[in-house]
Design a protein around this motif. Sequence first.
Motif, PDB file in Angstrom:
ATOM      1  N   VAL A 446       0.881  -1.166   0.116  1.00 41.00           N
ATOM      2  CA  VAL A 446       0.137  -0.047   0.021  1.00 41.00           C
ATOM      3  C   VAL A 446       0.666   1.148   0.121  1.00 41.00           C
ATOM      4  CG1 VAL A 446      -2.048   1.254   1.540  1.00 41.00           C
ATOM      5  CG2 VAL A 446      -2.026  -1.473   1.147  1.00 41.00           C
ATOM      6  N   PHE A 447       0.629   2.676  -0.514  1.00 39.11           N
ATOM      7  CA  PHE A 447       1.508   3.381  -1.220  1.00 39.11           C
ATOM      8  C   PHE A 447       0.899   4.628   0.070  1.00 39.11           C
ATOM      9  CE2 PHE A 447       2.456   1.857  -4.972  1.00 39.11           C
ATOM     10  CZ  PHE A 447       3.732   2.465  -5.545  1.00 39.11           C
ATOM     11  N   GLU A 448       2.151   4.606   0.523  1.00 38.69           N
ATOM     12  CA  GLU A 448       1.569   6.157   1.248  1.00 38.69           C
ATOM     13  C   GLU A 448       0.499   7.090   1.541  1.00 38.69           C
ATOM     14  OE1 GLU A 448       5.435   7.388   2.303  1.00 38.69           O
ATOM     15  OE2 GLU A 448       5.502   5.956   4.367  1.00 38.69           O
ATOM     16  N   ARG A 449       0.553   7.290   0.016  1.00 38.34           N
ATOM     17  CA  ARG A 449      -0.355   8.107  -0.735  1.00 38.34           C
ATOM     18  C   ARG A 449      -1.455   7.390  -1.512  1.00 38.34           C
ATOM     19  NH1 ARG A 449       3.321  13.580  -0.298  1.00 38.34           N
ATOM     20  NH2 ARG A 449       1.164  13.966  -1.897  1.00 38.34           N
ATOM     21  N   SER A 450      -1.993   8.146  -2.010  1.00 34.50           N
ATOM     22  CA  SER A 450      -3.195   7.346  -2.657  1.00 34.50           C
ATOM     23  C   SER A 450      -2.464   7.755  -3.962  1.00 34.50           C
ATOM     24  CB  SER A 450      -4.643   8.419  -2.834  1.00 34.50           C
ATOM     25  OG  SER A 450      -4.594   9.281  -2.660  1.00 34.50           O
ATOM     26  N   SER A 451      -1.834   9.357  -4.040  1.00 40.66           N
ATOM     27  CA  SER A 451      -1.517   9.375  -6.155  1.00 40.66           C
ATOM     28  C   SER A 451      -0.262  10.840  -4.462  1.00 40.66           C
ATOM     29  CB  SER A 451      -1.920  10.791  -6.612  1.00 40.66           C
ATOM     30  OG  SER A 451      -2.191  11.719  -5.895  1.00 40.66           O
ATOM     31  N   TYR A 452       1.122  11.111  -5.515  1.00 39.73           N
ATOM     32  CA  TYR A 452       1.744  11.795  -5.515  1.00 39.73           C
ATOM     33  C   TYR A 452       2.179  12.740  -6.486  1.00 39.73           C
ATOM     34  CZ  TYR A 452       4.070   8.112  -2.345  1.00 39.73           C
ATOM     35  OH  TYR A 452       3.370   7.140  -1.609  1.00 39.73           O
ATOM     36  N   GLU A 453       2.556  13.900  -5.758  1.00 39.65           N
ATOM     37  CA  GLU A 453       2.958  14.648  -6.764  1.00 39.65           C
ATOM     38  C   GLU A 453       4.212  15.401  -6.332  1.00 39.65           C
ATOM     39  OE1 GLU A 453      -0.784  17.499  -8.065  1.00 39.65           O
ATOM     40  OE2 GLU A 453       1.151  19.030  -6.659  1.00 39.65           O
ATOM     41  N   ALA A 454       5.057  15.622  -7.527  1.00 36.24           N
ATOM     42  CA  ALA A 454       6.763  15.676  -6.914  1.00 36.24           C
ATOM     43  C   ALA A 454       7.083  16.681  -7.771  1.00 36.24           C
ATOM     44  CB  ALA A 454       7.502  14.597  -7.085  1.00 36.24           C
ATOM     45  N   TYR A 455       7.987  17.811  -7.439  1.00 42.92           N
ATOM     46  CA  TYR A 455       8.646  19.457  -8.294  1.00 42.92           C
ATOM     47  C   TYR A 455      10.110  19.103  -7.959  1.00 42.92           C
ATOM     48  CZ  TYR A 455       4.220  21.037  -6.369  1.00 42.92           C
ATOM     49  OH  TYR A 455       2.793  21.190  -5.992  1.00 42.92           O
ATOM     50  N   GLY A 532       6.763  -9.674  -3.053  1.00 38.00           N
ATOM     51  CA  GLY A 532       7.631 -10.815  -3.152  1.00 38.00           C
ATOM     52  C   GLY A 532       7.111 -12.247  -2.601  1.00 38.00           C
ATOM     53  N   GLY A 533       5.492 -12.238  -2.741  1.00 33.70           N
ATOM     54  CA  GLY A 533       5.210 -13.155  -1.820  1.00 33.70           C
ATOM     55  C   GLY A 533       4.510 -14.126  -2.779  1.00 33.70           C
ATOM     56  N   SER A 534       3.946 -15.774  -3.399  1.00 30.37           N
ATOM     57  CA  SER A 534       3.964 -16.169  -4.675  1.00 30.37           C
ATOM     58  C   SER A 534       2.223 -16.691  -4.551  1.00 30.37           C
ATOM     59  CB  SER A 534       4.966 -17.373  -4.471  1.00 30.37           C
ATOM     60  OG  SER A 534       4.185 -18.492  -5.129  1.00 30.37           O
ATOM     61  N   PRO A 535       1.466 -16.265  -4.989  1.00 28.79           N
ATOM     62  CA  PRO A 535       1.783 -15.269  -6.685  1.00 28.79           C
ATOM     63  C   PRO A 535       1.756 -13.971  -5.570  1.00 28.79           C
ATOM     64  CG  PRO A 535      -0.786 -15.623  -6.034  1.00 28.79           C
ATOM     65  CD  PRO A 535      -0.001 -16.726  -4.756  1.00 28.79           C
ATOM     66  N   PRO A 536       2.128 -12.782  -6.124  1.00 32.46           N
ATOM     67  CA  PRO A 536       2.345 -11.688  -5.535  1.00 32.46           C
ATOM     68  C   PRO A 536       1.279 -10.481  -5.575  1.00 32.46           C
ATOM     69  CG  PRO A 536       3.541 -12.195  -8.039  1.00 32.46           C
ATOM     70  CD  PRO A 536       3.028 -12.914  -7.376  1.00 32.46           C
ATOM     71  N   LEU A 537       1.906  -9.770  -4.970  1.00 32.93           N
ATOM     72  CA  LEU A 537       0.381  -8.348  -4.935  1.00 32.93           C
ATOM     73  C   LEU A 537       0.652  -7.570  -5.045  1.00 32.93           C
ATOM     74  CD1 LEU A 537      -1.382  -9.695  -2.112  1.00 32.93           C
ATOM     75  CD2 LEU A 537      -2.130 -10.782  -4.243  1.00 32.93           C
ATOM     76  N   SER A 538       0.421  -6.294  -6.109  1.00 30.69           N
ATOM     77  CA  SER A 538       0.734  -5.579  -6.451  1.00 30.69           C
ATOM     78  C   SER A 538      -0.343  -3.876  -6.053  1.00 30.69           C
ATOM     79  CB  SER A 538       0.879  -5.398  -7.397  1.00 30.69           C
ATOM     80  OG  SER A 538       0.100  -4.912  -8.523  1.00 30.69           O
ATOM     81  N   SER A 539      -0.174  -3.223  -6.000  1.00 35.31           N
ATOM     82  CA  SER A 539      -0.911  -2.020  -6.000  1.00 35.31           C
ATOM     83  C   SER A 539      -0.322  -1.008  -6.859  1.00 35.31           C
ATOM     84  CB  SER A 539      -1.695  -1.528  -4.729  1.00 35.31           C
ATOM     85  OG  SER A 539      -0.536  -1.034  -4.242  1.00 35.31           O
ATOM     86  N   ASN A 540      -1.011   0.110  -8.016  1.00 36.13           N
ATOM     87  CA  ASN A 540      -0.505   1.263  -8.377  1.00 36.13           C
ATOM     88  C   ASN A 540      -0.771   2.615  -8.019  1.00 36.13           C
ATOM     89  OD1 ASN A 540       0.242  -0.505 -10.287  1.00 36.13           O
ATOM     90  ND2 ASN A 540      -1.877  -0.123 -12.067  1.00 36.13           N
ATOM     91  N   VAL A 541       0.051   3.147  -8.271  1.00 38.22           N
ATOM     92  CA  VAL A 541       0.222   4.673  -7.713  1.00 38.22           C
ATOM     93  C   VAL A 541       0.699   5.872  -8.731  1.00 38.22           C
ATOM     94  CG1 VAL A 541       1.791   5.281  -7.235  1.00 38.22           C
ATOM     95  CG2 VAL A 541       0.158   5.978  -5.712  1.00 38.22           C
ATOM     96  N   THR A 542      -0.412   7.009  -9.045  1.00 39.04           N
ATOM     97  CA  THR A 542      -0.404   7.704 -10.189  1.00 39.04           C
ATOM     98  C   THR A 542       0.899   9.220  -9.555  1.00 39.04           C
ATOM     99  OG1 THR A 542      -1.920   7.051 -10.998  1.00 39.04           O
ATOM    100  CG2 THR A 542      -1.228   9.180 -11.226  1.00 39.04           C
TER     101      THR A 542
END
Length: 815
Positions: A446-455, A532-542
């Motif tokens: 789980v990403f720490e934030r739902s989306s990121y903005e960077a400068y 790194g699990g089997s099967p792996p789990l993932s999530s996305n972030v923008t």
Amino acid sequence: MQIHITVRQALLFVTILLFRAVSSQVSYSIPEEMAKGSLVGSVAQDLGLDVKRLRLGNGRVYSGDSSDYVELNAERGVLLVKERIDREALCGDTTPCALHFQIVLENPMEFYSVTVEITDINDNAPTFEKAEIKFLISESSAVGAKFDLERAVDLDVGINTLQSYVLKPSGHFLLKLQNHADGTKNVEMVLQKPLDREKNEFISLVLTAVDGGEPQMSGTMQILITVLDANDNAPVFTQPIYKATVSENSAKGTVVTTVSASDADQGLNGKITYSITSTMDEVRQIFEVNEENGEVTLIGRLDYEKKKLFQINVRARDNGGLTDSCKVMVDVVDINDNEPVIKIMSKSTVISESANPNTVVTMINIQDPDAGKNGNVQCFLNEDIPFILKLTTNNFYSLVTEGELDRERDSEYNITVTCSDEGVPSLSSSVTLTLQISDVNDNPPVFERSSYEAYIVENNTPGVSIFTVKARDADWNQNARVSYILEDSSVNGVPVSSYVSVSADSGVIHAVKSFDYEQIKDFQFIIKAQDGGSPPLSSNVTVKILIQDQNDNPPQVLYPVQTGGSMVAEMVPRSADVGYLVTKVVAVDVDSGQNAWLSYKLQKATDRALFEVGLQNGEIRTIRQVTDKDAVKQRLTVIVEDNGQPSRSATVIVNVAVADSFPEVLSEFSEFPHNKEYNDNLTFYLVLALAVVSFLFITCLVVIISVKIYRWRQSRILYHSSLPVIPYYPPRYSDTLGTGTLPHVYNYEVCRTTDSRKSESKFGRAGSQNMLIMDPSSTGTMQRIQNETNILDEPDSPLEVTASLSTYRSLMLTL
Ligand SMILES: *[C@@H]1O[C@H](CO)[C@@H](O)[C@H](O)[C@H]1NC(C)=O
Ligand SMILES: *[C@@H]1O[C@H](CO)[C@@H](O)[C@H](O)[C@H]1NC(C)=O
């Protein structure tokens, strides 16, 4: 009567004596014990003597020593008892007993023999020597045993003497007379019935001896028999079995019970000693019996859990060796002295978090060796854990899961099993099992934030790290090892991977290239975090990257166009009022925001008191009335600064001609002193350029003619359309200064030559009193305009462009 008889007998003897008188001898018989003076016999008569003779003859009794018993009464001629005669004393048991004496007469001397026989009378009773005799007879004496008794003595003789014995009471003994050779009789008593001391310890008998006289006489003797004890009785216990109870753990010395035996015998034969008879078990280490009083005491430790019942064989023994035995049954009473023992049967202390409810974690064995309630055990778990205890079989519990497990919530449980028995007081014990919950890959990163903005500030060095995304995975170890992957996408048709890269391990986003804010202001992409699990789990972030402007562009002065050393001048009539707008410095900055916020300042001026520059708008105005004394040539240096940090600036030189006529200006400006520092440098270039210029000059003439024709036509169109003509602004240049920046409408006419000194531009004007001569040969500030418009690729093709600001809000440039 007695006397009668005696007299008659005496008479009979006298008769006999008379018959024998011739022999001068006379006999008499008298009983003993006759009274004194009793007549023995009329001796004168029996002897035929005259009483006178006796008197005269001085008759007397001559008897040696027995003369004392009988005397002669001469007067009467009779013999009388002079003294009591005791036959027994006189003769003993010699019979017959007679007194022999003579009666002696004198003048003449004559003597006559007289015999007096003394007969016995029963005047003596049988007597014993002792009034009593004692015997000690063992009770064990056999029947037929003989015991000598003393004889009795009776002095009388004949029938008057001892005749028989009587023993009373009869029962145990019989009398037995034994005749001896000498005629005496021995008296014995013979045991005819066994003695029993225990019944009859003392026996008293009376032995009576009787004679045969008339009346009969007797004598007695007491026989005292003491029956001596024999060990004929064995000890006897009062009970064959004694029962006792004793609590376990009782102190040593506790009296368990008392056994008792009795023995009818006496003394040592009745003295009992108690002992425990030998047994194979350890009874003798635990119990002891007091040999004197039969107290059974505890000398060892009792443990109900080892042995509940003891059987003690106790023997009683008297001194004679007779015995009896009994049993003592000792029941051990349980005491709650054992706490429950909890044994966890499985070694495994790990369970998967995916285990279903009711999964058995382990079996637990409970043991309490106490009995009854003391051994009844209840078990329970500590609270707030998802486990329960189930009783499977006696003493076996299974610990099962009650609910879902989640390692991420609780990674281990301390399960405390507490068991207590029902004794009073109750004993309890507890065991703690630490159960580890093993991980299953059930949580995606789980990403720490739902989306990121960077400068990132533009002009970065390639490879610089921009930003770090971070995803956490609640799982454990490999299941929580997060890798960051840049998802493919494109930005402006270019793969995003040519803009940024992501470090798989750390999530650091690096810039792949240097960004230019003026080209791209932001872009976004997706980063996938995968565990790194089997099967792996993932999530996305923008992730959105915003490129920040940097003050990397200095302001660009659009107007007045700088011509290097050439002259471009604004004309100010000498009649100009205060606040007369001389010109307006127009500059742009391709940066944005503060970096493009321009301000204008007057840096140098020939006469500072005459002009001012609008800080915001770049307008150059007079601040006092122009006088005749003011020089024709006024030179102003205006610095245009942006608001960046650090700020960048550009300077522009504005030449102002204070004059009323153009020729005046020209005369002044032709003598305008050259900048000395440029002169030396330029000399060479000028010579070099001269040849080129010469060539261009001809070309220029052609152009001018063409322009003149064109302009003539154009001006006619312009008059007809009345459209304002404004300077060209680059397309990127929005009207940052507001509409006030260019309040007037300008129409420029530019003639480009390479020689600023010789070139001249003629500006057509619509409603403006301004006149400008400029030399566009200094193209530095115009580069961007050239690049973007491609209009000036050919310097020989002058253009005249008009545009309408009010119509298009776009900028047009007239060259
Ligand atoms: C379990 O007990 C151990 C040792 O006392 C302790 O270190 C640990 O923190 C406990 N765990 C829980 C979940 O209470
Ligand atoms: C993440 O994004 C990729 C590409 O856009 C998509 O295929 C995938 O389904 C997404 N995964 C999740 C978990 O949203």
